[in-house]
Design an enzyme around this catalytic site. Sequence first.
Site, PDB file in Angstrom:
ATOM      1  N   GLY A   1      28.083  71.495  21.201  1.00 58.98           N
ATOM      2  CA  GLY A   1      26.932  72.401  21.342  1.00 58.98           C
ATOM      3  C   GLY A   1      25.912  71.915  22.360  1.00 58.98           C
TER       4      GLY A   1
ATOM      5  N   LYS B   1       6.821  56.617   7.415  1.00 66.59           N
ATOM      6  CA  LYS B   1       7.827  56.240   6.409  1.00 66.59           C
ATOM      7  C   LYS B   1       8.599  54.986   6.814  1.00 66.59           C
ATOM      8  CE  LYS B   1      11.833  58.400   4.123  1.00 66.59           C
ATOM      9  NZ  LYS B   1      12.756  59.552   4.171  1.00 66.59           N
TER      10      LYS B   1
ATOM     11  N   ASN C   1      11.682  66.292  27.475  1.00 66.50           N
ATOM     12  CA  ASN C   1      12.290  64.965  27.260  1.00 66.50           C
ATOM     13  C   ASN C   1      11.357  63.866  27.753  1.00 66.50           C
ATOM     14  OD1 ASN C   1      14.776  66.686  27.053  1.00 66.50           O
ATOM     15  ND2 ASN C   1      15.661  64.660  26.719  1.00 66.50           N
TER      16      ASN C   1
ATOM     17  N   LYS D   1      13.248  71.614  14.006  1.00 67.25           N
ATOM     18  CA  LYS D   1      11.927  71.627  14.651  1.00 67.25           C
ATOM     19  C   LYS D   1      11.407  73.061  14.764  1.00 67.25           C
ATOM     20  CE  LYS D   1       9.854  68.647  16.218  1.00 67.25           C
ATOM     21  NZ  LYS D   1       8.846  67.735  15.592  1.00 67.25           N
TER      22      LYS D   1
ATOM     23  N   THR E   1       8.926  70.445  20.394  1.00 65.21           N
ATOM     24  CA  THR E   1       9.792  70.125  21.535  1.00 65.21           C
ATOM     25  C   THR E   1      10.231  71.383  22.286  1.00 65.21           C
ATOM     26  OG1 THR E   1      12.064  69.378  22.020  1.00 65.21           O
ATOM     27  CG2 THR E   1      11.642  70.042  19.778  1.00 65.21           C
ATOM     28  N   ASP E   2      10.522  71.217  23.566  1.00 62.31           N
ATOM     29  CA  ASP E   2      11.041  72.352  24.348  1.00 62.31           C
ATOM     30  C   ASP E   2      12.442  72.750  23.887  1.00 62.31           C
ATOM     31  OD1 ASP E   2      12.502  70.211  25.371  1.00 62.31           O
ATOM     32  OD2 ASP E   2      12.061  70.615  27.479  1.00 62.31           O
ATOM     33  N   GLU E   3      13.083  71.898  23.074  1.00 59.62           N
ATOM     34  CA  GLU E   3      14.455  72.200  22.640  1.00 59.62           C
ATOM     35  C   GLU E   3      14.516  73.401  21.707  1.00 59.62           C
ATOM     36  OE1 GLU E   3      16.970  68.853  21.734  1.00 59.62           O
ATOM     37  OE2 GLU E   3      15.751  67.518  22.962  1.00 59.62           O
TER      38      GLU E   3
ATOM     39  N   TYR F   1      18.915  69.435  14.888  1.00 55.32           N
ATOM     40  CA  TYR F   1      17.579  68.894  15.199  1.00 55.32           C
ATOM     41  C   TYR F   1      16.647  69.999  15.683  1.00 55.32           C
ATOM     42  CZ  TYR F   1      13.918  66.939  18.228  1.00 55.32           C
ATOM     43  OH  TYR F   1      12.714  66.683  18.844  1.00 55.32           O
TER      44      TYR F   1
ATOM     45  N   THR G   1      11.259  54.795   8.879  1.00 53.84           N
ATOM     46  CA  THR G   1      12.705  55.007   8.895  1.00 53.84           C
ATOM     47  C   THR G   1      13.300  54.037   9.910  1.00 53.84           C
ATOM     48  OG1 THR G   1      12.685  56.556  10.750  1.00 53.84           O
ATOM     49  CG2 THR G   1      12.317  57.495   8.538  1.00 53.84           C
TER      50      THR G   1
ATOM     51  N   ALA H   1      16.907  73.202  15.545  1.00 57.16           N
ATOM     52  CA  ALA H   1      16.716  74.274  14.559  1.00 57.16           C
ATOM     53  C   ALA H   1      15.706  73.837  13.498  1.00 57.16           C
ATOM     54  CB  ALA H   1      18.045  74.639  13.908  1.00 57.16           C
TER      55      ALA H   1
ATOM     56  N   LEU I   1      18.933  58.592  25.710  1.00 58.93           N
ATOM     57  CA  LEU I   1      19.587  58.366  27.008  1.00 58.93           C
ATOM     58  C   LEU I   1      19.019  57.183  27.806  1.00 58.93           C
ATOM     59  CD1 LEU I   1      21.625  59.481  29.228  1.00 58.93           C
ATOM     60  CD2 LEU I   1      19.639  60.622  30.177  1.00 58.93           C
TER      61      LEU I   1
HETATM   62  P1  NAD Z   1      10.906  58.620  16.904  1.00 54.98           P
HETATM   63  O1  NAD Z   1      12.215  58.917  16.239  1.00 54.98           O
HETATM   64  O2  NAD Z   1      10.797  57.464  17.829  1.00 54.98           O
HETATM   65  O3  NAD Z   1       9.776  58.425  15.779  1.00 54.98           O
HETATM   66  C1  NAD Z   1       9.674  59.224  14.645  1.00 54.98           C
HETATM   67  C2  NAD Z   1       8.715  58.531  13.677  1.00 54.98           C
HETATM   68  O4  NAD Z   1       8.563  59.376  12.521  1.00 54.98           O
HETATM   69  C3  NAD Z   1       9.226  57.185  13.173  1.00 54.98           C
HETATM   70  O5  NAD Z   1       8.189  56.235  13.207  1.00 54.98           O
HETATM   71  C4  NAD Z   1       9.662  57.468  11.751  1.00 54.98           C
HETATM   72  O6  NAD Z   1       9.569  56.345  10.881  1.00 54.98           O
HETATM   73  C5  NAD Z   1       8.688  58.559  11.355  1.00 54.98           C
HETATM   74  N1  NAD Z   1       9.183  59.419  10.263  1.00 54.98           N
HETATM   75  C6  NAD Z   1      10.391  60.020  10.173  1.00 54.98           C
HETATM   76  N2  NAD Z   1      10.483  60.703   9.015  1.00 54.98           N
HETATM   77  C7  NAD Z   1       9.296  60.560   8.382  1.00 54.98           C
HETATM   78  C8  NAD Z   1       8.768  61.045   7.155  1.00 54.98           C
HETATM   79  N3  NAD Z   1       9.499  61.835   6.342  1.00 54.98           N
HETATM   80  N4  NAD Z   1       7.500  60.713   6.808  1.00 54.98           N
HETATM   81  C9  NAD Z   1       6.755  59.904   7.628  1.00 54.98           C
HETATM   82  N5  NAD Z   1       7.205  59.395   8.777  1.00 54.98           N
HETATM   83  C10 NAD Z   1       8.455  59.719   9.167  1.00 54.98           C
HETATM   84  O7  NAD Z   1      10.495  59.974  17.603  1.00 54.98           O
HETATM   85  P2  NAD Z   1       9.678  60.260  18.951  1.00 54.98           P
HETATM   86  O8  NAD Z   1      10.625  60.302  20.081  1.00 54.98           O
HETATM   87  O9  NAD Z   1       8.497  59.370  19.017  1.00 54.98           O
HETATM   88  O10 NAD Z   1       9.199  61.763  18.678  1.00 54.98           O
HETATM   89  C11 NAD Z   1       7.962  62.037  18.038  1.00 54.98           C
HETATM   90  C12 NAD Z   1       7.775  63.520  17.927  1.00 54.98           C
HETATM   91  O11 NAD Z   1       7.821  64.111  19.230  1.00 54.98           O
HETATM   92  C13 NAD Z   1       8.871  64.221  17.114  1.00 54.98           C
HETATM   93  O12 NAD Z   1       8.279  65.201  16.308  1.00 54.98           O
HETATM   94  C14 NAD Z   1       9.775  64.841  18.166  1.00 54.98           C
HETATM   95  O13 NAD Z   1      10.400  65.997  17.673  1.00 54.98           O
HETATM   96  C15 NAD Z   1       8.782  65.144  19.261  1.00 54.98           C
HETATM   97  N6  NAD Z   1       9.344  65.166  20.636  1.00 54.98           N
HETATM   98  C16 NAD Z   1      10.052  64.084  21.107  1.00 54.98           C
HETATM   99  C17 NAD Z   1      10.527  64.118  22.419  1.00 54.98           C
HETATM  100  C18 NAD Z   1      11.319  62.972  23.005  1.00 54.98           C
HETATM  101  O14 NAD Z   1      11.872  63.102  24.107  1.00 54.98           O
HETATM  102  N7  NAD Z   1      11.389  61.802  22.360  1.00 54.98           N
HETATM  103  C19 NAD Z   1      10.267  65.225  23.243  1.00 54.98           C
HETATM  104  C20 NAD Z   1       9.528  66.296  22.719  1.00 54.98           C
HETATM  105  C21 NAD Z   1       9.061  66.237  21.411  1.00 54.98           C
HETATM  106  P1  TYD Z   2      18.884  62.415  24.470  1.00 57.36           P
HETATM  107  O1  TYD Z   2      18.129  61.258  25.016  1.00 57.36           O
HETATM  108  O2  TYD Z   2      19.668  62.222  23.211  1.00 57.36           O
HETATM  109  O3  TYD Z   2      17.823  63.609  24.338  1.00 57.36           O
HETATM  110  P2  TYD Z   2      18.084  65.188  24.019  1.00 57.36           P
HETATM  111  O4  TYD Z   2      19.458  65.352  23.509  1.00 57.36           O
HETATM  112  O5  TYD Z   2      17.053  65.438  22.959  1.00 57.36           O
HETATM  113  O6  TYD Z   2      17.818  65.905  25.300  1.00 57.36           O
HETATM  114  O7  TYD Z   2      19.889  62.942  25.575  1.00 57.36           O
HETATM  115  C1  TYD Z   2      19.425  63.331  26.863  1.00 57.36           C
HETATM  116  C2  TYD Z   2      20.620  63.829  27.660  1.00 57.36           C
HETATM  117  O8  TYD Z   2      21.516  62.718  27.859  1.00 57.36           O
HETATM  118  C3  TYD Z   2      21.435  64.890  26.937  1.00 57.36           C
HETATM  119  O9  TYD Z   2      21.899  65.849  27.888  1.00 57.36           O
HETATM  120  C4  TYD Z   2      22.606  64.140  26.349  1.00 57.36           C
HETATM  121  C5  TYD Z   2      22.817  63.008  27.349  1.00 57.36           C
HETATM  122  N1  TYD Z   2      23.352  61.757  26.750  1.00 57.36           N
HETATM  123  C6  TYD Z   2      24.524  61.180  27.305  1.00 57.36           C
HETATM  124  O10 TYD Z   2      25.116  61.672  28.267  1.00 57.36           O
HETATM  125  N2  TYD Z   2      25.003  60.052  26.713  1.00 57.36           N
HETATM  126  C7  TYD Z   2      24.403  59.460  25.631  1.00 57.36           C
HETATM  127  O11 TYD Z   2      24.918  58.429  25.128  1.00 57.36           O
HETATM  128  C8  TYD Z   2      23.190  60.048  25.113  1.00 57.36           C
HETATM  129  C9  TYD Z   2      22.493  59.444  23.936  1.00 57.36           C
HETATM  130  C10 TYD Z   2      22.709  61.204  25.722  1.00 57.36           C
END
Ligand code: NAD
Ligand code: TYD
Length: 338
Positions: free
Chosen positions: A272, A34, A176, A151, A123-125, A147, A36, A149, A187
């Site tokens: 939270g 999309k 993460n 997922k 995600t593990d979250e 978020y 975004t 909830a 982060l």
């Molecule tokens: P990101 O936010 O960098 O990318 C998300 C992508 O999805 C973007 O390109 C966005 O344009 C697209 N998108 C959003 N809404 C959309 C829609 N309605 N239709 C089509 N495309 C859409 O996210 P990320 O960090 O690359 O995470 C990717 C996946 O991995 C997610 O599902 C996330 O929950 C999961 N995940 C992420 C982490 C992490 O630490 N980043 C860890 C575990 C799981």
């Molecule tokens: P984040 O990268 O947002 O991932 P998630 O919340 O999905 O684990 O945050 C990682 C950790 O870092 C989380 O414990 C929140 C903390 N954090 C900060 O302390 N400061 C910040 O500005 C951000 C974005 C995250």
Amino acid sequence: MRLLVCGGAGFIGSDFVRRMLAKHPDWEIVCFDKLTYAGNPDNLASVADDARYSFVKGDIRDAETVAAAAKGADAIVNFAAETHVDRSIDEPTSFLVTDILGTHALLEVVREMGIAKMVQVSTDEVYGSIAEGSFCETDRLAPSSPYSASKAGGDLQVLAYHRTYGLPVVITRGSNTYGPYQYPEKLVPLFVTNALEGATMPLYGDGRNVRDWLHVDDHCDGIEAALLRGRDGEVYNLGGGNERTNREIATIILDELGCEASMIERVADRPGHDFRYSIICDKAREELDWSPAVDFEQGLRDTIRWYASNEPWWSKIKHHTGEFADWHRRWYEERTAK
Ligand code: NAD
Ligand code: TYD
């Protein structure tokens, strides 16, 4: 293999697209995204001219457009999601819409078109916080944020579609993730790019919250393994085995960039805020033959240096669109004022 990769223009999805095209000369990939605020065509510039790659702009909720893009696909890998916990606290609705209803719309496409496999990237979250010990795949879901909830809602839809309609679906729950091309709201890239600009690193609360860090290449290899070897209807935890406090992460960044500890600014905590994430990954090791390969300290230092060498990539996001600045003002002004 012809793959439809949803959300392939984001952080992990774009690594997956680049990595799978490099690893598998006979794979074709359609990226569906999309675009975004988090979706960025610059992340895919290196494959834009590859004949095996194409891009379709669309929303995963729009079944007709997804179905057209999925024509001839052997599998769908779904990365598409709203992903930032803080934004989900600020504005939850888009998380429910994409992460639950969007996942549901994709499942309907898989069902109607008879697609042979779908991998849902989760995600593990979804397990929530754990003070001691670690979660395995059969533990109950107890998500804390809008978020996680959302997922979890997506995961439950995926499992229900397997149980009810026999859909060939697999879920991965990664921890993460860090690496190049991560939107600088999370982060690691936020702290690194702030430090590079001489701005402070806003550490929530006492900085003792723990995350398990996984390199993006290892995460993508785990998703690939789930696609190729995962059993239908099963969930696989993918963790890095690198539990660190946020303060430890900040300290490595300071050290790598030669900055003073005074760059860390303690700010109001996230509402939270989950204290600790921890997962057991024996199932992925045994069934998928997957385990993370990147050494954490090395991987994090390489990542920090990548941001230092790729300032045009993140500077465009931080300074040339109003979106990031608006978010930053809205969220951090209030937290630093407290
Ligand atoms: P990101 O936010 O960098 O990318 C998300 C992508 O999805 C973007 O390109 C966005 O344009 C697209 N998108 C959003 N809404 C959309 C829609 N309605 N239709 C089509 N495309 C859409 O996210 P990320 O960090 O690359 O995470 C990717 C996946 O991995 C997610 O599902 C996330 O929950 C999961 N995940 C992420 C982490 C992490 O630490 N980043 C860890 C575990 C799981
Ligand atoms: P984040 O990268 O947002 O991932 P998630 O919340 O999905 O684990 O945050 C990682 C950790 O870092 C989380 O414990 C929140 C903390 N954090 C900060 O302390 N400061 C910040 O500005 C951000 C974005 C995250």
